[in-house]
Design an enzyme around this catalytic site. Structure first.
Site, short mmCIF file in Angstrom:
data_model
loop_
_atom_site.label_atom_id
_atom_site.label_comp_id
_atom_site.label_asym_id
_atom_site.label_seq_id
_atom_site.Cartn_x
_atom_site.Cartn_y
_atom_site.Cartn_z
N HIS A 93 3.21 -6.24 6.12
CA HIS A 93 4.10 -5.41 6.94
C HIS A 93 5.09 -6.28 7.71
O HIS A 93 6.27 -5.95 7.82
CB HIS A 93 3.30 -4.63 8.00
CG HIS A 93 2.31 -3.67 7.43
ND1 HIS A 93 0.95 -3.82 7.59
CD2 HIS A 93 2.48 -2.52 6.74
CE1 HIS A 93 0.32 -2.83 7.01
NE2 HIS A 93 1.22 -2.02 6.48
N GLN A 116 -1.18 12.63 3.28
CA GLN A 116 -1.35 11.82 2.07
C GLN A 116 -2.81 11.43 1.81
O GLN A 116 -3.09 10.63 0.95
CB GLN A 116 -0.45 10.59 2.11
CG GLN A 116 -0.79 9.53 3.14
CD GLN A 116 0.30 8.47 3.25
OE1 GLN A 116 1.37 8.71 3.79
NE2 GLN A 116 0.04 7.29 2.73
N LYS A 171 -2.20 -10.40 -0.63
CA LYS A 171 -2.75 -10.15 0.71
C LYS A 171 -3.00 -8.66 0.88
O LYS A 171 -2.16 -7.84 0.48
CB LYS A 171 -1.78 -10.63 1.78
CG LYS A 171 -1.70 -12.12 1.82
CD LYS A 171 -1.41 -12.65 3.21
CE LYS A 171 -1.31 -14.16 3.12
NZ LYS A 171 -1.46 -14.86 4.35
N VAL A 195 3.17 -10.37 -0.80
CA VAL A 195 2.82 -11.62 -0.11
C VAL A 195 1.44 -12.04 -0.61
O VAL A 195 0.53 -11.21 -0.71
CB VAL A 195 2.77 -11.40 1.42
CG1 VAL A 195 2.48 -12.70 2.16
CG2 VAL A 195 4.10 -10.80 1.91
N PHE A 214 -2.29 -0.87 11.65
CA PHE A 214 -3.25 -1.91 11.32
C PHE A 214 -2.52 -3.00 10.54
O PHE A 214 -2.87 -3.36 9.42
CB PHE A 214 -4.46 -1.35 10.57
CG PHE A 214 -5.72 -2.05 10.98
CD1 PHE A 214 -6.22 -1.89 12.28
CD2 PHE A 214 -6.40 -2.89 10.12
CE1 PHE A 214 -7.37 -2.56 12.69
CE2 PHE A 214 -7.55 -3.57 10.52
CZ PHE A 214 -8.02 -3.40 11.82
N LEU A 215 -1.47 -3.51 11.20
CA LEU A 215 -0.49 -4.35 10.52
C LEU A 215 -1.09 -5.66 10.01
O LEU A 215 -1.94 -6.25 10.66
CB LEU A 215 0.66 -4.65 11.48
CG LEU A 215 1.37 -3.42 12.06
CD1 LEU A 215 2.47 -3.85 13.03
CD2 LEU A 215 1.93 -2.53 10.97
O1 PAF Z 1 2.50 2.65 2.63
C1 PAF Z 1 2.17 3.29 3.65
O2 PAF Z 1 1.66 2.74 4.60
C2 PAF Z 1 2.43 4.79 3.71
O3 PAF Z 1 2.23 5.36 2.46
C3 PAF Z 1 3.81 5.17 4.27
C4 PAF Z 1 4.93 4.64 3.39
C5 PAF Z 1 3.97 4.59 5.67
C6 PAF Z 1 3.95 6.69 4.36
O4 PAF Z 1 3.01 7.25 5.20
#
Ligand code: PAF
Length: 286
Positions: free
Chosen positions: A37, A61, A184, A176, A32-33
């Site tokens: 990113h 996580q 953002k 950013v 979901f950039l």
């Molecule tokens: O920051 C994130 O999107 C996540 O914590 C990561 C670093 C991709 C690990 O799953």
């Protein structure tokens, strides 16, 4: 850009790049950039021969009440954006491949997690460190890119790389911001029109804290009080305003060295985080 899901193929490709002497920059994401990113990809593009991006919503996580299933996913859109930003290889594994069978080992992060957002997210950074250890072992990147908006995550990765003697350079990239200073975030769309107007106060408050330090304030409590006072003028509810040594995330009595001033503020449908990292010694020298 190549797009792959297979772990073996990832290992083969990345080992081929290494044997050709090509440097690898790695940008791990959960997809979901957004612009944050893409800035990481652009930076990785400038500094490496090959840019690998992963998109993987990591179940390890997410805590029990958190939104693993509901986490936004749009792989087609993400793949286009990743390619435009300059990624060479997009790795999008399945959860069953990444966590095949009963897991024998998970990484437990012992420090830097009981403050800031980590305080209310038990186990979150263990999940982050575990998946990153897997990715780092598979890709063996020369450099890995993380945004400083999540400065606690960058601090945890710094500890992981150091303690496990990983031969990877952590590149921490500045947050950013919108033109009015608001960091953002995909969560900003959940702010009401009135909240969106108030939200830039968060960064203004952090900047005021930084200004006090620049003017010689060395008592962390005074800085936190001033920042808190400004954010209290918004309709957001303060979760925390905290100040620590960075990246150790340990308390400090008298401000010196590198520090982070960070906050989290809950608006009606969006919890916003932001921070400023300051090298006080450097300021004093300049
Ligand atoms: O920051 C994130 O999107 C996540 O914590 C990561 C670093 C991709 C690990 O799953």
């Amino acid at each position: 850009m190549k797009q792959i899901t297979d772990i073996l193929q990832l290992k083969e490709l990345t080992s081929q790049y290494r044997s050709e002497g090509r440097s690898i920059g790695f940008v791990p994401t959960m997809g979901f950039l957004h612009e944050g990113h893409l800035t990481l990809v652009e930076k990785a593009r400038q500094e490496n021969d090959i840019v690998v991006m992963s998109i993987f919503v990591n179940p390890a996580q997410f805590g029990p009440g958190e939104d693993y299933e509901a986490y936004p996913r749009d792989l087609n859109r993400d793949a286009k954006l990743a390619e435009q930003a300059g990624a060479d290889l997009l790795f999008t594994p399945s959860a069953t491949d990444m966590y095949k069978g009963a897991q024998n080992v998970a990484v437990h992060v012992k420090r830097r997690t009981d403050v800031l957002c980590g305080r209310s997210r038990t186990g979150h950074f263990d999940g982050v460190a575990t998946v990153l250890t897997k990715f780092f072992n598979l890709i063996k990147p020369n450099r890995a890119y993380f945004g400083l908006k999540d400065a606690q995550q960058a601090a945890v990765v710094d500890g992981l790389i150091e303690d496990f003697f990983m031969d990877i350079e952590l590149v921490a990239v500045d947050t950013v911001r919108e033109e009015d200073g608001l960091a953002k975030s995909s969560r900003n769309v959940n702010l009401s029109a009135a909240e969106r107007k108030e939200a830039p106060m968060i960064y203004k408050a952090l900047q005021k804290g930084a200004e006090l330090i620049r003017d010689g304030e060395r008592n962390p409590e005074e800085v936190v009080k001033a920042v808190t006072g400004i954010i209290e003028n918004t309709s957001g509810v303060i979760d925390y305003v905290e100040l620590y040594a960075y990246p150790e995330l340990t308390p400090i009595e008298t401000l010196n060295g590198k520090i982070i001033l960070a906050c989290a503020v809950q608006f009606s449908k969006a919890r916003l985080i932001d921070n400023i990292i300051i090298d006080i010694d450097e300021w004093e020298r300049s």
